[in-house]
Write an enzyme that holds these catalytic residues in place. Structure first.
Site, PDB file in Angstrom:
ATOM      1  N   LYS A  48       0.876  -1.291  -0.094  1.00  0.00           N
ATOM      2  CA  LYS A  48       0.000  -0.158   0.039  1.00  0.00           C
ATOM      3  C   LYS A  48       0.642   1.383   0.130  1.00  0.00           C
ATOM      4  CE  LYS A  48      -2.873  -2.393   3.076  1.00  0.00           C
ATOM      5  NZ  LYS A  48      -3.434  -2.417   4.630  1.00  0.00           N
ATOM      6  N   GLY A  49       2.313   1.119   0.220  1.00  0.00           N
ATOM      7  CA  GLY A  49       2.974   2.240   0.453  1.00  0.00           C
ATOM      8  C   GLY A  49       3.035   3.147  -0.437  1.00  0.00           C
ATOM      9  N   GLU A 105       7.665   2.525  -6.118  1.00  0.00           N
ATOM     10  CA  GLU A 105       7.634   2.134  -4.664  1.00  0.00           C
ATOM     11  C   GLU A 105       7.918   3.402  -3.817  1.00  0.00           C
ATOM     12  OE1 GLU A 105       7.174  -0.044  -2.766  1.00  0.00           O
ATOM     13  OE2 GLU A 105       7.895  -2.033  -3.210  1.00  0.00           O
ATOM     14  N   ASP A 106       7.610   3.289  -2.707  1.00  0.00           N
ATOM     15  CA  ASP A 106       7.684   4.285  -1.651  1.00  0.00           C
ATOM     16  C   ASP A 106       8.974   4.368  -0.903  1.00  0.00           C
ATOM     17  OD1 ASP A 106       6.785   1.950  -0.349  1.00  0.00           O
ATOM     18  OD2 ASP A 106       6.280   2.866   1.402  1.00  0.00           O
ATOM     19  N   ASP A 109      14.452  -0.987   1.100  1.00  0.00           N
ATOM     20  CA  ASP A 109      15.246  -1.230   2.295  1.00  0.00           C
ATOM     21  C   ASP A 109      16.188  -2.261   2.167  1.00  0.00           C
ATOM     22  OD1 ASP A 109      15.612  -1.499   4.974  1.00  0.00           O
ATOM     23  OD2 ASP A 109      13.748  -2.049   5.728  1.00  0.00           O
ATOM     24  N   LYS A 137      17.072   3.465   1.160  1.00  0.00           N
ATOM     25  CA  LYS A 137      18.075   3.273   2.205  1.00  0.00           C
ATOM     26  C   LYS A 137      19.195   2.312   1.733  1.00  0.00           C
ATOM     27  CE  LYS A 137      14.868   3.701   6.270  1.00  0.00           C
ATOM     28  NZ  LYS A 137      14.275   2.965   7.449  1.00  0.00           N
ATOM     29  N   PHE A 158      13.543   5.449  11.004  1.00  0.00           N
ATOM     30  CA  PHE A 158      12.142   4.924  11.025  1.00  0.00           C
ATOM     31  C   PHE A 158      11.331   5.783  10.558  1.00  0.00           C
ATOM     32  CE2 PHE A 158       9.594   0.952  12.357  1.00  0.00           C
ATOM     33  CZ  PHE A 158       8.670   1.554  11.893  1.00  0.00           C
ATOM     34  N   ASP A 165       3.946   3.647   6.644  1.00  0.00           N
ATOM     35  CA  ASP A 165       2.992   3.502   8.005  1.00  0.00           C
ATOM     36  C   ASP A 165       4.145   2.987   9.000  1.00  0.00           C
ATOM     37  OD1 ASP A 165       3.613   0.830   6.744  1.00  0.00           O
ATOM     38  OD2 ASP A 165       2.111  -0.047   8.322  1.00  0.00           O
ATOM     39  N   ARG A 171       0.236   6.875   7.522  1.00  0.00           N
ATOM     40  CA  ARG A 171      -0.014   6.939   6.096  1.00  0.00           C
ATOM     41  C   ARG A 171      -0.252   8.248   5.649  1.00  0.00           C
ATOM     42  NH1 ARG A 171       1.436   1.720   4.224  1.00  0.00           N
ATOM     43  NH2 ARG A 171       0.433  -0.012   5.349  1.00  0.00           N
TER      44      ARG A 171
END
Ligand code: PRP
Length: 187
Positions: A48-49, A105-106, A109, A137, A158, A165, A171
């Site tokens: 969902k990001g 993508e948001d 990682d 990141k 974070f 989220d 969000r």
């Protein structure tokens, strides 16, 4: 810019709405330039990001584009990558071989989600597969992966907001903020 209760859990703002809009405009211009001759360009948001970034990016791209979505799960709990990728919502298109896909993508990682998806879509026969992320990141990589379009490289903090989220909250914040550690520690 306040969202009352949610804002209170933010230690500091990493990216303002204005900074995010600037970078979204820059990436949209790059996509316009690179995909001028594409016959079928597909922005593929990963739920969902990515939804907030996807919504802003698609409004700024001027070349003809279709949108679609997939949903995968990559995290076993609230904070750590499990290494397993499960497809929860698949891309179901008969015209995949004609599609130039840009996965949106948001955040990247470990790199596991995008490296898996790129391989999956290429094996599925997509004409081309590229990747676009608002945040990256690089210090968290477990598998080597370099996206084609990147908004910002960020430190290992974070981050929440603008689609990202913690435990399904935050969000809706319009900016990217660093979450106060006491929100997620000792939970
Ligand atoms: C996040 C993000 C990517 C993935 C990146 O999604 O949106 O899909 O993790 O991590 P990786 O590079 O370690 O694979 P998440 O699983 O948190 O789901 P969400 O988008 O629904 O919040």
């Amino acid at each position: 810019m306040t969202k009352s209760v949610l804002d209170r859990d933010i230690e500091r703002v990493l990216l303002t709405q204005e900074e995010i809009q600037r970078v979204t405009t820059r990436i949209a211009a790059q996509i316009d330039r690179d995909f001028r001759s594409s016959k079928r360009l597909l922005l593929l948001g990963i739920l969902k990001g990515s939804v907030v970034f996807m919504g802003d990016l698609m409004k700024k791209v001027t070349v003809p584009v279709e949108i679609d979505f997939m949903k995968v799960s990559s995290y076993s709990d609230g904070t750590e990558s499990s290494g397993r990728i499960n497809i929860l919502l698949d891309l179901n298109r008969a015209d995949l071989t004609e599609c130039d896909i840009i996965i949106v993508e948001d955040i990247i990682d470990s790199g596991r989600t995008l490296s898996y998806l790129v391989e999956y879509l290429r094996l599925g026969g997509a004409k081309s597969v590229h990747t676009c992320t608002l945040l990256d990141k690089p210090s968290r990589r477990v598998v080597a992966f370099t996206p084609d379009y990147v908004g910002y490289e960020i430190p290992d903090e974070f981050v929440v907001g603008y689609g990202l989220d913690y435990a399904e909250q935050y969000r809706t914040l319009p900016y990217i903020g660093i979450l106060k550690p006491d929100v997620y520690k000792n939970k």
